[in-house]
Design a protein around this motif. Structure first.
Motif, PDB file in Angstrom:
ATOM      1  N   ALA A  21      -1.247  17.913  15.834  1.00  0.00           N
ATOM      2  CA  ALA A  21      -0.280  18.914  15.397  1.00  0.00           C
ATOM      3  C   ALA A  21       1.100  18.292  15.219  1.00  0.00           C
ATOM      4  CB  ALA A  21      -0.224  20.054  16.406  1.00  0.00           C
ATOM      5  N   GLU A  42       6.849  10.916  21.934  1.00  0.00           N
ATOM      6  CA  GLU A  42       5.452  10.883  22.383  1.00  0.00           C
ATOM      7  C   GLU A  42       5.357  10.097  23.696  1.00  0.00           C
ATOM      8  OE1 GLU A  42       2.171  11.812  21.505  1.00  0.00           O
ATOM      9  OE2 GLU A  42       1.688  10.527  23.228  1.00  0.00           O
ATOM     10  N   LYS A  43       4.577  10.600  24.644  1.00  0.00           N
ATOM     11  CA  LYS A  43       4.530   9.899  25.942  1.00  0.00           C
ATOM     12  C   LYS A  43       3.644   8.649  25.894  1.00  0.00           C
ATOM     13  CE  LYS A  43       0.845  12.550  28.212  1.00  0.00           C
ATOM     14  NZ  LYS A  43       0.446  13.336  29.374  1.00  0.00           N
ATOM     15  N   SER A  49      -2.847   8.280  20.303  1.00  0.00           N
ATOM     16  CA  SER A  49      -2.561   9.253  21.359  1.00  0.00           C
ATOM     17  C   SER A  49      -3.276  10.571  21.104  1.00  0.00           C
ATOM     18  CB  SER A  49      -1.054   9.509  21.441  1.00  0.00           C
ATOM     19  OG  SER A  49      -0.631  10.216  20.301  1.00  0.00           O
ATOM     20  N   ALA A  51      -5.948  13.960  21.966  1.00  0.00           N
ATOM     21  CA  ALA A  51      -7.374  14.194  22.166  1.00  0.00           C
ATOM     22  C   ALA A  51      -8.231  13.443  21.142  1.00  0.00           C
ATOM     23  CB  ALA A  51      -7.655  15.692  22.093  1.00  0.00           C
ATOM     24  N   ALA A  58     -16.696  14.246  13.283  1.00  0.00           N
ATOM     25  CA  ALA A  58     -16.703  15.407  12.374  1.00  0.00           C
ATOM     26  C   ALA A  58     -15.347  16.073  12.377  1.00  0.00           C
ATOM     27  CB  ALA A  58     -17.765  16.416  12.825  1.00  0.00           C
ATOM     28  N   ASN A  60     -13.986  19.619  12.259  1.00  0.00           N
ATOM     29  CA  ASN A  60     -14.679  20.873  12.569  1.00  0.00           C
ATOM     30  C   ASN A  60     -14.147  22.107  11.869  1.00  0.00           C
ATOM     31  OD1 ASN A  60     -16.435  19.550  14.214  1.00  0.00           O
ATOM     32  ND2 ASN A  60     -15.582  20.266  16.144  1.00  0.00           N
ATOM     33  N   VAL A 158       8.336  13.728  27.967  1.00  0.00           N
ATOM     34  CA  VAL A 158       9.301  14.835  27.969  1.00  0.00           C
ATOM     35  C   VAL A 158       9.025  15.712  29.184  1.00  0.00           C
ATOM     36  CG1 VAL A 158      10.053  16.901  26.727  1.00  0.00           C
ATOM     37  CG2 VAL A 158       9.651  14.767  25.485  1.00  0.00           C
ATOM     38  N   ALA A 195       2.243  19.353  22.366  1.00  0.00           N
ATOM     39  CA  ALA A 195       1.917  18.398  23.428  1.00  0.00           C
ATOM     40  C   ALA A 195       0.495  18.537  23.973  1.00  0.00           C
ATOM     41  CB  ALA A 195       2.958  18.504  24.547  1.00  0.00           C
ATOM     42  N   TYR A 216     -12.077  17.211  28.183  1.00  0.00           N
ATOM     43  CA  TYR A 216     -10.807  17.084  27.475  1.00  0.00           C
ATOM     44  C   TYR A 216     -10.078  15.862  28.012  1.00  0.00           C
ATOM     45  CZ  TYR A 216      -7.725  19.035  23.986  1.00  0.00           C
ATOM     46  OH  TYR A 216      -7.033  19.232  22.820  1.00  0.00           O
ATOM     47  N   SER A 223       1.730  19.953  29.300  1.00  0.00           N
ATOM     48  CA  SER A 223       3.152  20.024  28.913  1.00  0.00           C
ATOM     49  C   SER A 223       3.363  21.068  27.818  1.00  0.00           C
ATOM     50  CB  SER A 223       3.643  18.669  28.392  1.00  0.00           C
ATOM     51  OG  SER A 223       3.459  17.667  29.349  1.00  0.00           O
ATOM     52  N   SER A 370      -6.999  25.192  20.775  1.00  0.00           N
ATOM     53  CA  SER A 370      -7.477  24.830  19.441  1.00  0.00           C
ATOM     54  C   SER A 370      -8.995  24.762  19.317  1.00  0.00           C
ATOM     55  CB  SER A 370      -6.894  23.468  19.023  1.00  0.00           C
ATOM     56  OG  SER A 370      -7.425  22.421  19.803  1.00  0.00           O
ATOM     57  N   ASP A 408      -2.830  22.958  20.126  1.00  0.00           N
ATOM     58  CA  ASP A 408      -3.186  23.538  21.426  1.00  0.00           C
ATOM     59  C   ASP A 408      -2.070  24.397  22.013  1.00  0.00           C
ATOM     60  OD1 ASP A 408      -5.809  22.666  21.793  1.00  0.00           O
ATOM     61  OD2 ASP A 408      -5.177  20.716  22.564  1.00  0.00           O
ATOM     62  N   SER A 418      -9.170  19.632  14.950  1.00  0.00           N
ATOM     63  CA  SER A 418      -8.215  18.584  14.565  1.00  0.00           C
ATOM     64  C   SER A 418      -7.504  18.915  13.262  1.00  0.00           C
ATOM     65  CB  SER A 418      -8.934  17.245  14.449  1.00  0.00           C
ATOM     66  OG  SER A 418      -9.936  17.282  13.444  1.00  0.00           O
TER      67      SER A 418
HETATM   68  C1  FAD Z   1     -13.685  15.643  23.593  1.00  0.00           C
HETATM   69  C2  FAD Z   1     -13.122  16.299  22.372  1.00  0.00           C
HETATM   70  C3  FAD Z   1     -13.866  16.348  21.230  1.00  0.00           C
HETATM   71  C4  FAD Z   1     -13.354  16.941  20.090  1.00  0.00           C
HETATM   72  N1  FAD Z   1     -14.108  16.904  18.975  1.00  0.00           N
HETATM   73  C5  FAD Z   1     -13.589  17.353  17.819  1.00  0.00           C
HETATM   74  C6  FAD Z   1     -14.326  17.172  16.620  1.00  0.00           C
HETATM   75  O1  FAD Z   1     -15.436  16.653  16.619  1.00  0.00           O
HETATM   76  N2  FAD Z   1     -13.764  17.612  15.469  1.00  0.00           N
HETATM   77  C7  FAD Z   1     -12.530  18.185  15.426  1.00  0.00           C
HETATM   78  O2  FAD Z   1     -12.072  18.547  14.347  1.00  0.00           O
HETATM   79  N3  FAD Z   1     -11.810  18.379  16.567  1.00  0.00           N
HETATM   80  C8  FAD Z   1     -12.301  17.962  17.751  1.00  0.00           C
HETATM   81  N4  FAD Z   1     -11.587  18.115  18.916  1.00  0.00           N
HETATM   82  C9  FAD Z   1     -10.356  18.923  18.902  1.00  0.00           C
HETATM   83  C10 FAD Z   1      -9.090  18.170  18.513  1.00  0.00           C
HETATM   84  O3  FAD Z   1      -9.069  16.943  19.131  1.00  0.00           O
HETATM   85  C11 FAD Z   1      -7.874  19.015  18.937  1.00  0.00           C
HETATM   86  O4  FAD Z   1      -8.021  20.282  18.344  1.00  0.00           O
HETATM   87  C12 FAD Z   1      -6.541  18.440  18.502  1.00  0.00           C
HETATM   88  O5  FAD Z   1      -6.400  17.116  18.906  1.00  0.00           O
HETATM   89  C13 FAD Z   1      -5.391  19.276  19.050  1.00  0.00           C
HETATM   90  O6  FAD Z   1      -4.198  18.781  18.532  1.00  0.00           O
HETATM   91  P1  FAD Z   1      -2.833  18.798  19.371  1.00  0.00           P
HETATM   92  O7  FAD Z   1      -1.823  18.089  18.573  1.00  0.00           O
HETATM   93  O8  FAD Z   1      -2.557  20.170  19.837  1.00  0.00           O
HETATM   94  O9  FAD Z   1      -3.155  17.948  20.686  1.00  0.00           O
HETATM   95  P2  FAD Z   1      -3.350  16.366  20.792  1.00  0.00           P
HETATM   96  O10 FAD Z   1      -3.943  15.827  19.557  1.00  0.00           O
HETATM   97  O11 FAD Z   1      -4.062  16.119  22.067  1.00  0.00           O
HETATM   98  O12 FAD Z   1      -1.869  15.792  20.876  1.00  0.00           O
HETATM   99  C14 FAD Z   1      -0.982  16.046  21.950  1.00  0.00           C
HETATM  100  C15 FAD Z   1       0.004  14.898  22.032  1.00  0.00           C
HETATM  101  O13 FAD Z   1       1.085  15.222  22.903  1.00  0.00           O
HETATM  102  C16 FAD Z   1       1.383  14.091  23.714  1.00  0.00           C
HETATM  103  N5  FAD Z   1       2.057  14.592  24.920  1.00  0.00           N
HETATM  104  C17 FAD Z   1       1.511  15.379  25.872  1.00  0.00           C
HETATM  105  N6  FAD Z   1       2.430  15.680  26.803  1.00  0.00           N
HETATM  106  C18 FAD Z   1       3.578  15.078  26.423  1.00  0.00           C
HETATM  107  C19 FAD Z   1       4.885  15.023  26.992  1.00  0.00           C
HETATM  108  N7  FAD Z   1       5.188  15.680  28.117  1.00  0.00           N
HETATM  109  N8  FAD Z   1       5.833  14.296  26.361  1.00  0.00           N
HETATM  110  C20 FAD Z   1       5.531  13.632  25.210  1.00  0.00           C
HETATM  111  N9  FAD Z   1       4.322  13.645  24.634  1.00  0.00           N
HETATM  112  C21 FAD Z   1       3.352  14.373  25.232  1.00  0.00           C
HETATM  113  C22 FAD Z   1       0.027  13.472  23.948  1.00  0.00           C
HETATM  114  O14 FAD Z   1       0.118  12.144  24.388  1.00  0.00           O
HETATM  115  C23 FAD Z   1      -0.623  13.627  22.588  1.00  0.00           C
HETATM  116  O15 FAD Z   1      -0.334  12.567  21.734  1.00  0.00           O
HETATM  117  C24 FAD Z   1     -12.066  17.530  20.088  1.00  0.00           C
HETATM  118  C25 FAD Z   1     -11.310  17.489  21.258  1.00  0.00           C
HETATM  119  C26 FAD Z   1     -11.828  16.866  22.393  1.00  0.00           C
HETATM  120  C27 FAD Z   1     -10.998  16.788  23.630  1.00  0.00           C
END
Ligand code: FAD
Length: 610
Positions: A21, A42-43, A49, A51, A58, A60, A158, A195, A216, A223, A370, A408, A418
């Motif tokens: 995101a 980014e931490k 970095s 998930a 895939a 999804n 952060v 985050a 996860y 955060s 998410s 998320d 994703s």
């Molecule tokens: C095991 C697993 C399998 C998955 N399989 C699929 C799949 O097959 N297909 C699909 O489409 N999706 C899949 N997903 C879902 C997808 O990964 C998530 O929907 C997506 O990554 C969410 O995006 P996000 O940016 O909210 O979180 P994230 O991508 O996790 O990014 C969060 C970021 O914030 C950073 N951060 C956190 N706290 C702090 C802080 N305090 N200060 C600075 N930085 C910080 C983290 O380091 C990270 O880089 C899967 C997820 C998991 C866990």
């Protein structure tokens, strides 16, 4: 106190977290805000970095509108059904209508997407999933964000958001560099929190030497919730924790197995068990069990009941499918591209899925927004689609002015995954640019006293450790401080036993939740005495603080919703049935950091799509 350098960074838009995101928000902010200063913090390192760090097999969430495969309304219906009726349809529709364009960009940037040799279309794994060679998914997405950002600050955790002097709108954030120890003050006109979700809220199945093995990502430390909660943003559906059915011990995903390899499950005696539980589930939740596909939580429920009835373990029948060499290859590649650990676990436990049907189990609960779950911040919806009650400002702005979120972070919108998270980041980034432009020169002012106070607070665990480090009772136990690992284990135990974790069979009730809140409050008092021996432990300390605040939200929401809406995710023993009459609604909370009190309320669910 050891002197720490303070680094000041001024920006128009600050993106906190450079995962899916965050990269989407950074990329899109640049598109609409050519002359703006856009900073991503980014931490870890955005290259690998979040998930998706390890890669995915895939994507999804893809409609396939170019081939008339699905329409956005179909996705809203799907997510609504899976979440037992409760989703923000305006937000979900908004993502679904834009997500295909995002996926096309990924392909343009170099992500290899598998093609169906006969039709030339993207290879479908299921109705919503397309298959990719995704080992480098995250570096590809990160490159787009890196090129778009004015600056990316990696390795900065952060810890707090800053408010404008008047306290009405956000003014930036503070954190520390986990390598150099420098303190960072980011001043910004708009902040997008991206985050990620939360693991290690509940006690995991794997403890001790295996504690890093969670479904996860272990570094997803809440955060995304704690930062907005602390400044008074309203949260929604925080009770809607997710439990996953996965391959035992390695958490290997089952989607490709069910959808592409057409494997199926059976109990220890080779029987199909899901149909057996249908009538009893109908008595709990009514007609939801008859919908297709059967909601994820209800499928978990059938598995849990079957195991409780003494007919476990539940196995995935792989022996038949794996006789086909193509399917065998796909089965292994599925793990090698994103969950290598599962292949290693099987090898170490003498499991060849061609010879043995591997066990499945349910995970500990996670908090995220998410996946097949929708915990997160309460956000304003799109102007052209959201009901007026869901619109109080800019798209994806929380109830705090200038504070946006995506992925998320944002509640009420399940099944974005994703691609949907990146898309929501784009939506939030575009809205943040509009907010900044509308604000003109009237930027927020953050007070020096506020960030100087926070500087003291942020490093306190290290000061504390330094003063008391020699007063050890035994090993790592001290009468003066609590280490982050000790605090984490205490938190997980409370959540597990009182709020519906694995050892309580995901079951809780009002007396347990009330006691859980008391114990969390005591833990909070003790966390004032956290000790951190180095910067790494300081990061752990702040991750724990964030997890604790998110856990309080989960517990308060679980107490407020007096029904069992999602059996298989959790159960209210005192309200064992779904209650559409009183609880076909969202739960909202607001935390007051001065008093430490939580205000709870209901918000209506609008069904916009028929
Ligand atoms: C095991 C697993 C399998 C998955 N399989 C699929 C799949 O097959 N297909 C699909 O489409 N999706 C899949 N997903 C879902 C997808 O990964 C998530 O929907 C997506 O990554 C969410 O995006 P996000 O940016 O909210 O979180 P994230 O991508 O996790 O990014 C969060 C970021 O914030 C950073 N951060 C956190 N706290 C702090 C802080 N305090 N200060 C600075 N930085 C910080 C983290 O380091 C990270 O880089 C899967 C997820 C998991 C866990």
């Amino acid at each position: 106190m050891r002197r720490r350098k303070t680094v000041f960074v001024d920006a128009d838009i600050l993106v906190v977290g450079g995962g899916m995101a965050g990269c989407g928000a950074t990329y899109e902010s640049r598109y609409w805000g050519r002359d703006l200063k856009i900073v991503c913090v980014e931490k870890a390192n955005i290259e690998r970095s979040g998930a998706v760090a390890q890669g995915l097999y895939a994507i999804n969430c893809y409609m396939g509108m170019q081939w008339d495969e699905n329409q956005p309304e179909d996705h809203v219906r799907y997510a609504r059904n899976d979440l037992m009726g409760l989703v923000r349809e305006d937000l979900g529709y908004d993502i679904a209508r834009h997500v295909d364009a995002t996926v096309h960009k990924f392909e343009e940037w170099g992500l290899p997407i598998m093609k169906d040799p006969e039709t030339g279309r993207y290879q479908r794994e299921g109705k919503w999933q397309i298959m990719i060679h995704g080992e480098s998914y995250k570096p590809i997405v990160a490159e787009a964000a890196r090129k778009a950002a004015s600056d990316v600050y990696n390795r900065i955790m952060v810890t707090h958001l800053l408010m404008d002097r008047g306290g009405k709108r956000v003014g930036g954030a503070v954190g520390f560099n986990v390598r150099t120890g420098d303190f960072y003050v980011f001043r910004a006109k708009a902040v997008v929190v991206a985050a990620g979700g939360a693991s290690h809220i509940f006690k995991p199945r794997a403890v001790g030497e295996g504690m890093g093995r969670t479904w996860y990502a272990p570094w997803s430390s809440a955060s995304a919730y704690a930062l907005p909660i602390e400044v008074g943003a309203k949260m929604t559906q925080m009770e809607n924790r997710i439990v996953l059915t996965r391959f035992k011990d390695g958490y290997g995903p089952v989607g490709a197995y069910f959808l592409h390899l057409k494997t199926y499950t059976q109990n220890a005696y080779g029987q199909d068990y899901e149909a057996f539980w249908r009538d009893s589930i109908e008595a709990m939740v009514g007609d939801y069990v008859n919908h297709h596909p059967v909601p994820t939580c209800l499928r978990n429920h059938a598995l849990l009941e079957e195991v409780k009835a003494g007919r476990g373990p539940i196995r995935m029948v792989t022996k038949e499918a794996f006789q086909d060499p193509h399917k065998e290859t796909v089965g292994w590649e599925n793990f090698l591209g994103m969950t290598i650990g599962q292949a290693v676990v099987w090898a170490s436990q003498n499991i060849d899925p061609k010879e043995i049907n591997p066990e499945l189990t349910t995970s500990e609960p996670y908090v995220m927004g998410s996946h097949a779950t929708c915990s997160g911040a309460w956000a304003s919806g799109p102007e052209d689609y959201a009901p007026s009650e869901y619109q109080w400002g800019y798209n994806r702005m929380m109830t705090v002015d200038g504070l946006f979120g995506a992925g998320d972070t944002i509640g009420g919108t399940a099944h974005k995954f994703s691609s949907g998270s990146f898309t929501e980041g784009r939506i939030a980034g575009k809205a943040a640019v509009k907010y900044v432009n509308d604000m003109g020169t009237d930027g927020p002012e953050v007070s020096e006293a506020e960030y100087e106070d926070l500087k003291q607070i942020v490093y306190k665990p290290m000061e504390h450790y330094e003063v008391y480090r020699n007063e050890i009772v035994a090993g790592t136990v001290s009468p003066h401080y609590i280490l982050p690992l000790h605090g984490l284990q205490r938190l997980e135990k409370i959540m597990d036993e009182y709020v519906g974790g694995i050892s309580a069979h995901y079951t809780t009730n009002e007396p347990l939740l009330t006691r859980g809140i008391e114990l969390l409050t005591m833990l909070k008092e003790d966390l004032a005495y956290l000790g951190a021996e180095d910067l790494h432990q300081l990061q752990r300390a702040w991750e724990l603080q964030h997890r604790l605040l998110a856990s309080e939200a989960v517990t308060q929401h679980t107490l407020f919703r007096q029904e069992t809406r999602w059996p298989g995710y959790y159960y209210r023993g005192d309200y064992p049935k779904l209650d559409d009459e009183d609880w076909h609604c969202f739960t909202l909370s607001r935390y007051d950091r001065e008093s430490g009190k939580w205000d709870m309320e209901k918000a209506p669910v609008y069904h916009i799509v028929d």
